[in-house]
Write a protein that holds these residues in place. Sequence first.
Motif, PDB file in Angstrom:
ATOM      1  N   LEU A   1       5.303 -13.397   6.384  1.00  0.00           N
ATOM      2  CA  LEU A   1       3.996 -14.183   5.882  1.00  0.00           C
ATOM      3  C   LEU A   1       4.104 -13.743   4.376  1.00  0.00           C
ATOM      4  N   GLY A   2       5.044 -13.169   3.690  1.00  0.00           N
ATOM      5  CA  GLY A   2       5.056 -13.020   2.324  1.00  0.00           C
ATOM      6  C   GLY A   2       4.424 -11.786   1.884  1.00  0.00           C
ATOM      7  N   ILE A   3       4.051 -10.706   2.824  1.00  0.00           N
ATOM      8  CA  ILE A   3       3.229  -9.663   2.680  1.00  0.00           C
ATOM      9  C   ILE A   3       4.367  -8.623   2.433  1.00  0.00           C
ATOM     10  N   GLU A   4       4.409  -7.832   1.436  1.00  0.00           N
ATOM     11  CA  GLU A   4       5.556  -6.790   1.384  1.00  0.00           C
ATOM     12  C   GLU A   4       5.186  -5.601   2.083  1.00  0.00           C
ATOM     13  N   LYS A   5       4.097  -5.373   2.220  1.00  0.00           N
ATOM     14  CA  LYS A   5       3.653  -3.773   3.125  1.00  0.00           C
ATOM     15  C   LYS A   5       2.170  -4.194   3.931  1.00  0.00           C
ATOM     16  N   ALA A   6       1.839  -3.301   4.672  1.00  0.00           N
ATOM     17  CA  ALA A   6       0.733  -3.340   5.312  1.00  0.00           C
ATOM     18  C   ALA A   6      -0.551  -3.570   4.454  1.00  0.00           C
ATOM     19  N   CYS A   7      -0.449  -2.764   3.303  1.00  0.00           N
ATOM     20  CA  CYS A   7      -1.665  -2.597   2.473  1.00  0.00           C
ATOM     21  C   CYS A   7      -1.113  -3.416   1.225  1.00  0.00           C
ATOM     22  N   ASP A   8      -1.737  -4.808   0.966  1.00  0.00           N
ATOM     23  CA  ASP A   8      -1.275  -5.681   0.295  1.00  0.00           C
ATOM     24  C   ASP A   8      -1.960  -5.464  -1.109  1.00  0.00           C
ATOM     25  N   CYS A   9      -2.420  -4.177  -1.526  1.00  0.00           N
ATOM     26  CA  CYS A   9      -3.212  -4.144  -2.576  1.00  0.00           C
ATOM     27  C   CYS A   9      -2.251  -3.969  -3.860  1.00  0.00           C
ATOM     28  N   ASP A  10      -2.872  -4.390  -5.078  1.00  0.00           N
ATOM     29  CA  ASP A  10      -1.982  -4.188  -5.993  1.00  0.00           C
ATOM     30  C   ASP A  10      -1.647  -2.845  -6.456  1.00  0.00           C
ATOM     31  N   GLU A  11      -2.811  -2.049  -6.652  1.00  0.00           N
ATOM     32  CA  GLU A  11      -2.726  -0.767  -6.894  1.00  0.00           C
ATOM     33  C   GLU A  11      -3.461  -0.034  -5.715  1.00  0.00           C
ATOM     34  N   PRO A  12      -2.439   0.794  -4.796  1.00  0.00           N
ATOM     35  CA  PRO A  12      -2.898   1.448  -3.497  1.00  0.00           C
ATOM     36  C   PRO A  12      -3.863   2.785  -3.889  1.00  0.00           C
ATOM     37  N   CYS A  13      -4.612   3.053  -2.881  1.00  0.00           N
ATOM     38  CA  CYS A  13      -5.665   4.192  -3.265  1.00  0.00           C
ATOM     39  C   CYS A  13      -4.592   5.385  -3.263  1.00  0.00           C
ATOM     40  N   ASP A  14      -5.363   6.584  -3.770  1.00  0.00           N
ATOM     41  CA  ASP A  14      -4.721   8.017  -3.600  1.00  0.00           C
ATOM     42  C   ASP A  14      -3.904   8.468  -2.333  1.00  0.00           C
ATOM     43  N   ARG A  15      -4.911   8.023  -1.347  1.00  0.00           N
ATOM     44  CA  ARG A  15      -4.629   8.525   0.049  1.00  0.00           C
ATOM     45  C   ARG A  15      -3.343   7.684   0.469  1.00  0.00           C
ATOM     46  N   ARG A  16      -3.191   6.300   0.186  1.00  0.00           N
ATOM     47  CA  ARG A  16      -1.968   5.716   0.604  1.00  0.00           C
ATOM     48  C   ARG A  16      -0.932   6.359  -0.397  1.00  0.00           C
ATOM     49  N   LYS A  17      -0.809   6.592  -1.588  1.00  0.00           N
ATOM     50  CA  LYS A  17       0.181   7.055  -2.405  1.00  0.00           C
ATOM     51  C   LYS A  17       0.688   8.298  -2.042  1.00  0.00           C
ATOM     52  N   ALA A  18      -0.234   9.133  -1.503  1.00  0.00           N
ATOM     53  CA  ALA A  18      -0.066  10.434  -0.957  1.00  0.00           C
ATOM     54  C   ALA A  18       0.982  10.143   0.618  1.00  0.00           C
ATOM     55  N   LYS A  19       0.471   9.204   1.294  1.00  0.00           N
ATOM     56  CA  LYS A  19       1.117   9.114   2.256  1.00  0.00           C
ATOM     57  C   LYS A  19       2.370   8.334   2.243  1.00  0.00           C
ATOM     58  N   ASP A  20       2.493   7.501   1.162  1.00  0.00           N
ATOM     59  CA  ASP A  20       3.947   7.012   0.867  1.00  0.00           C
ATOM     60  C   ASP A  20       4.854   7.930   0.344  1.00  0.00           C
ATOM     61  N   ALA A  21       4.419   8.960  -0.622  1.00  0.00           N
ATOM     62  CA  ALA A  21       5.157   9.817  -1.004  1.00  0.00           C
ATOM     63  C   ALA A  21       5.701  10.821  -0.042  1.00  0.00           C
ATOM     64  N   LYS A  22       4.894  11.207   1.198  1.00  0.00           N
ATOM     65  CA  LYS A  22       5.266  12.094   1.941  1.00  0.00           C
ATOM     66  C   LYS A  22       6.475  11.592   2.878  1.00  0.00           C
ATOM     67  N   GLU A  23       6.128  10.136   3.201  1.00  0.00           N
ATOM     68  CA  GLU A  23       7.291   9.343   3.802  1.00  0.00           C
ATOM     69  C   GLU A  23       8.500   9.258   3.153  1.00  0.00           C
ATOM     70  N   LYS A  24       8.623   9.079   1.860  1.00  0.00           N
ATOM     71  CA  LYS A  24       9.554   9.186   0.960  1.00  0.00           C
ATOM     72  C   LYS A  24      10.368  10.527   1.016  1.00  0.00           C
ATOM     73  N   ALA A  25       9.718  11.543   0.872  1.00  0.00           N
ATOM     74  CA  ALA A  25      10.226  12.933   1.050  1.00  0.00           C
ATOM     75  C   ALA A  25      10.837  13.053   2.395  1.00  0.00           C
ATOM     76  N   ARG A  26      10.106  12.792   3.569  1.00  0.00           N
ATOM     77  CA  ARG A  26      10.769  12.759   4.898  1.00  0.00           C
ATOM     78  C   ARG A  26      12.013  11.756   4.979  1.00  0.00           C
ATOM     79  N   GLN A  27      11.969  10.916   4.456  1.00  0.00           N
ATOM     80  CA  GLN A  27      13.438  10.019   4.420  1.00  0.00           C
ATOM     81  C   GLN A  27      14.466  10.572   3.768  1.00  0.00           C
ATOM     82  N   GLU A  28      14.046  11.312   2.675  1.00  0.00           N
ATOM     83  CA  GLU A  28      15.151  11.954   1.887  1.00  0.00           C
ATOM     84  C   GLU A  28      15.573  13.082   2.403  1.00  0.00           C
ATOM     85  N   ARG A  29      14.697  13.922   3.316  1.00  0.00           N
ATOM     86  CA  ARG A  29      15.200  14.936   4.290  1.00  0.00           C
ATOM     87  C   ARG A  29      16.033  14.709   5.023  1.00  0.00           C
TER      88      ARG A  29
END
Length: 74
Positions: free
Chosen positions: A39-67
Amino acid sequence: MSTFIAAFLFLLVFFLLMSIGYLIKRKAVQGSCGGLGVLGIEKACDCDEPCDRRKAKDAKEKARQERLAQHRII
């Protein structure tokens, strides 16, 4: 009753084979339709600037993937 037993056994064998495939390849089952990407949607939350909660969730997932990448055996 025999139809129920046959269907149950078929599903049991199917899930067993899927489990063996996962254990061998270590790759999760994926759909073939492409999901939101079609559908051309890059992510589930298609906001230009995600909220702080979403940023924290994405950072946590990125750290998990790196580990996981650091401790990967294969």
